[in-house]
Enzyme design. Sequence first.
Site, PDB file in Angstrom:
ATOM      1  N   ARG A 103      -9.657   3.931  -4.170  1.00 22.85           N
ATOM      2  CA  ARG A 103      -9.772   3.608  -2.747  1.00 22.85           C
ATOM      3  C   ARG A 103      -9.876   4.898  -1.929  1.00 22.85           C
ATOM      4  NH1 ARG A 103      -3.575   1.694  -1.140  1.00 22.85           N
ATOM      5  NH2 ARG A 103      -2.572   3.538  -1.981  1.00 22.85           N
ATOM      6  N   ASN A 141      -6.332   2.011   6.507  1.00 23.69           N
ATOM      7  CA  ASN A 141      -5.034   2.082   5.846  1.00 23.69           C
ATOM      8  C   ASN A 141      -4.711   3.533   5.543  1.00 23.69           C
ATOM      9  OD1 ASN A 141      -2.907   0.245   4.388  1.00 23.69           O
ATOM     10  ND2 ASN A 141      -3.291   1.938   2.993  1.00 23.69           N
ATOM     11  N   GLU A 142      -3.611   4.013   6.093  1.00 22.28           N
ATOM     12  CA  GLU A 142      -3.124   5.366   5.802  1.00 22.28           C
ATOM     13  C   GLU A 142      -4.235   6.417   5.825  1.00 22.28           C
ATOM     14  OE1 GLU A 142      -0.699   5.113   2.233  1.00 22.28           O
ATOM     15  OE2 GLU A 142       0.983   4.406   3.413  1.00 22.28           O
ATOM     16  N   GLU A 315       5.064  -0.857   6.062  1.00 23.23           N
ATOM     17  CA  GLU A 315       5.338  -1.059   4.634  1.00 23.23           C
ATOM     18  C   GLU A 315       6.701  -0.447   4.340  1.00 23.23           C
ATOM     19  OE1 GLU A 315       2.215   0.641   2.233  1.00 23.23           O
ATOM     20  OE2 GLU A 315       0.641  -0.271   3.438  1.00 23.23           O
ATOM     21  N   TRP A 323       4.422   5.617  -7.704  1.00 20.49           N
ATOM     22  CA  TRP A 323       3.612   6.832  -7.490  1.00 20.49           C
ATOM     23  C   TRP A 323       4.376   8.145  -7.385  1.00 20.49           C
ATOM     24  CZ3 TRP A 323       4.971   8.884  -2.785  1.00 20.49           C
ATOM     25  CH2 TRP A 323       5.424   8.005  -1.789  1.00 20.49           C
ATOM     26  N   GLU A 363      -1.498  -0.968  -9.214  1.00 21.13           N
ATOM     27  CA  GLU A 363      -0.110  -1.022  -8.735  1.00 21.13           C
ATOM     28  C   GLU A 363       0.738  -2.058  -9.481  1.00 21.13           C
ATOM     29  OE1 GLU A 363      -0.417  -1.148  -4.421  1.00 21.13           O
ATOM     30  OE2 GLU A 363      -0.829   1.017  -4.393  1.00 21.13           O
ATOM     31  N   GLN A 364       0.391  -2.307 -10.737  1.00 24.65           N
ATOM     32  CA  GLN A 364       1.149  -3.307 -11.503  1.00 24.65           C
ATOM     33  C   GLN A 364       2.604  -2.899 -11.719  1.00 24.65           C
ATOM     34  OE1 GLN A 364      -0.043  -3.036 -15.941  1.00 24.65           O
ATOM     35  NE2 GLN A 364      -1.948  -2.846 -14.795  1.00 24.65           N
ATOM     36  N   MET A 365       2.915  -1.583 -11.642  1.00 23.20           N
ATOM     37  CA  MET A 365       4.295  -1.120 -11.821  1.00 23.20           C
ATOM     38  C   MET A 365       5.033  -1.011 -10.478  1.00 23.20           C
ATOM     39  SD  MET A 365       4.354  -0.920 -15.035  1.00 23.20           S
ATOM     40  CE  MET A 365       5.845  -0.036 -15.483  1.00 23.20           C
ATOM     41  N   HIS A 366       4.452  -1.555  -9.425  1.00 23.64           N
ATOM     42  CA  HIS A 366       5.038  -1.458  -8.088  1.00 23.64           C
ATOM     43  C   HIS A 366       5.702  -2.784  -7.735  1.00 23.64           C
ATOM     44  CE1 HIS A 366       5.457  -0.724  -3.823  1.00 23.64           C
ATOM     45  NE2 HIS A 366       4.910   0.462  -3.935  1.00 23.64           N
TER      46      HIS A 366
HETATM   47  C1  GAL Z   1       0.943   2.847   0.465  1.00 21.71           C
HETATM   48  C2  GAL Z   1      -0.321   2.036   0.667  1.00 21.71           C
HETATM   49  C3  GAL Z   1      -0.226   0.675   0.021  1.00 21.71           C
HETATM   50  C4  GAL Z   1       0.348   0.792  -1.364  1.00 21.71           C
HETATM   51  C5  GAL Z   1       1.683   1.469  -1.294  1.00 21.71           C
HETATM   52  C6  GAL Z   1       2.380   1.605  -2.614  1.00 21.71           C
HETATM   53  O1  GAL Z   1       0.676   4.204   0.539  1.00 21.71           O
HETATM   54  O2  GAL Z   1      -0.596   1.875   2.031  1.00 21.71           O
HETATM   55  O3  GAL Z   1      -1.500   0.084  -0.015  1.00 21.71           O
HETATM   56  O4  GAL Z   1      -0.539   1.510  -2.172  1.00 21.71           O
HETATM   57  O5  GAL Z   1       1.507   2.762  -0.783  1.00 21.71           O
HETATM   58  O6  GAL Z   1       3.614   2.271  -2.485  1.00 21.71           O
END
Ligand code: GAL
Length: 654
Positions: A103, A141-142, A315, A323, A363-366
Amino acid sequence: MQLGVCYYPEQWPRSMWADDAKRMVELGITHVRIAEFAWSRMEPRAGEFAWGWLDEAVETLASAGLKLVLGTPTASPPKWLIDAHPDVLPVRADGVRWNFGSRRHYDISSETYRRECVRIVTAMVERYGRHPSIVAWQTDNELGCHETVPSYSGAALARFQTWLQRRYERVEALNDAWGNVFWSMEYLSFDTIGLPNRTPTDANPIHLLDFRRFMSDEVASFHREQIDVLRQHAPKADLLHNFMGFFTTFDHYRFAEDNALDVAAWDSYPIARTESIALPEEQKARYARTAHPDVSAFDHDRYRAIGAGRFWVMEQQAGPVNWAPWNPVPAKGMVRLWAYEAFAHGAELVSYFRWRQCPYAQEQMHSGLNLPNNELSPGGLEVQQAAREIASSAALAGLGAPARAATAVVFDYETQWMFEIQRHGKTFDYQTLAFDYYEALRELGLDVDIVSSKADLSPYRLVVVPSIAVIDETLVDQIERSSAQWVFGPRSGSKTTAFAIPSSLPPGALQRVLPMQVLEVETLRPTLTPALSIGDTQGVALHWREHVRANGETTVDAQFDDTWPAILTHGRVRYVAGWLSHALHREVLQRAAKDAGVETQLLADGLRIRRRGDLTFAFNFGPEPVQAPAPVNATFVLGHSELKTGDVCVWRNA
Ligand code: GAL
């Protein structure tokens, strides 16, 4: 005090949507953000829109009583768009183009991409702009995440040359301001100036700085194109962007002003942030499961200023993330605590990321509020608890806005850029220095406003400027007019706007109110530690120290053991001639607070307090139980004064 969640209907079968919406409401969630990465589903092929699924998702959520935040999908352009316009991909400093497959693979200077963004945002907002349940729009986004800003593309180069021409008008003026006589760097015309990358050794610092200024303006102007479209078609909705923690690539004050945002939203991942910033290892270890006590607060206080008082957490970490260098499960209570902490600092809404853990892709580990099998996660259970507590407490539900603090910390984005361009010593980092001062003030139990140097500083009693590279006359005017105590850290006033050393020597214009001069500066390897004590507090200089001369009536309040002055004072203004070890910073600030008539109380390690309305909130981030400093006969609205790790209590101020 409202709770929200980030939701991706496009990632789940339609058969789940109605139940998801119902369960969100049951949990106590009022707001849901959707759509910010769903471009390939909104427009599967160029010009072929497929709104059916989004119509249904919006209706399903709205009819359950949820308020929606709709995200524009411009952080993830689809493959067909990239194939048709490969020049949309950004270019790294080494000249290599990024690839498709994750992305944020776009160049903010690309005219093609800007056109495409206006096109998709217009289509989206024409369809949904007046929907009564869509109360806010999030742009992109960000911005700047994943280091895709700056981009070193041809488009960026052309726009940079135009930007320079507008700023300097004549190339001779640019040569002069940049000092291009040095190393024969003179240019004959604006269209021959390149980007400051791929040079054998350092590029000219002002070339780098102007490129950063330009890129900061690019981010704002890229974004402004979306805002203009959204304002026109969604006149009643709040417009916001989700910024990041500890992120300084563009000037957020200017950004918010140029874009007239209604709310500054930001994304809070406290544990991951604690792991990723420059904190001493023992602090990272101590706060591994709770996050450092000031890491979120610092950005809550910063974004409150950027949103002119209105800020949301768009968020919020809800469990382990994916991450950071290490991603532990938060200590019990933290997912709940972070919401109260944000509210205590003035947030209107705390929205968790994400509704349900996605079992596939990046992001499966999130974690999320639900496990992949749809059971509430431990974080989800804590959100349920917080929602119930808020709903059943009139005091919490009807909380007033935070008052202006007595203490301000000035934070300046250009200073970050200048000292990144010219660290001079490998460990000098301005934001880390600012954080150290902020931490010291918070340990002293103070509420802090983080503000721009251009803000009206007259209401504050104590103004702390951890450093500011350029001190202009208007700031000195503010000092002269105010009755506050002022503390300036090292490197203040050390540069001109053209990134040169002031002719009167540092601290430049500050000398009007604090006669002194910085003669030489030195950066300190870990084995060079000039020692000093202030009162009973002993410590050393780290990273940076200055050799200064006190002029006129300036007094030297403390000196290093090799006799160089460490703290200089003139009237209400103090100067700290080095980066001092933490306890010394705290000592300096405590003395300044005392002179300012601002009451301090040294809190137990890991404990923090914050006042909002007529309530005081206390939080324990440390591994040991602590006692909150509530008066003996305090009326508690939540919890009580014994705080275990991850506990919160709230009492009514007498
Ligand atoms: C943010 C992002 C989200 C997601 C999240 C995971 O930086 O806006 O889309 O990736 O981190 O922690």
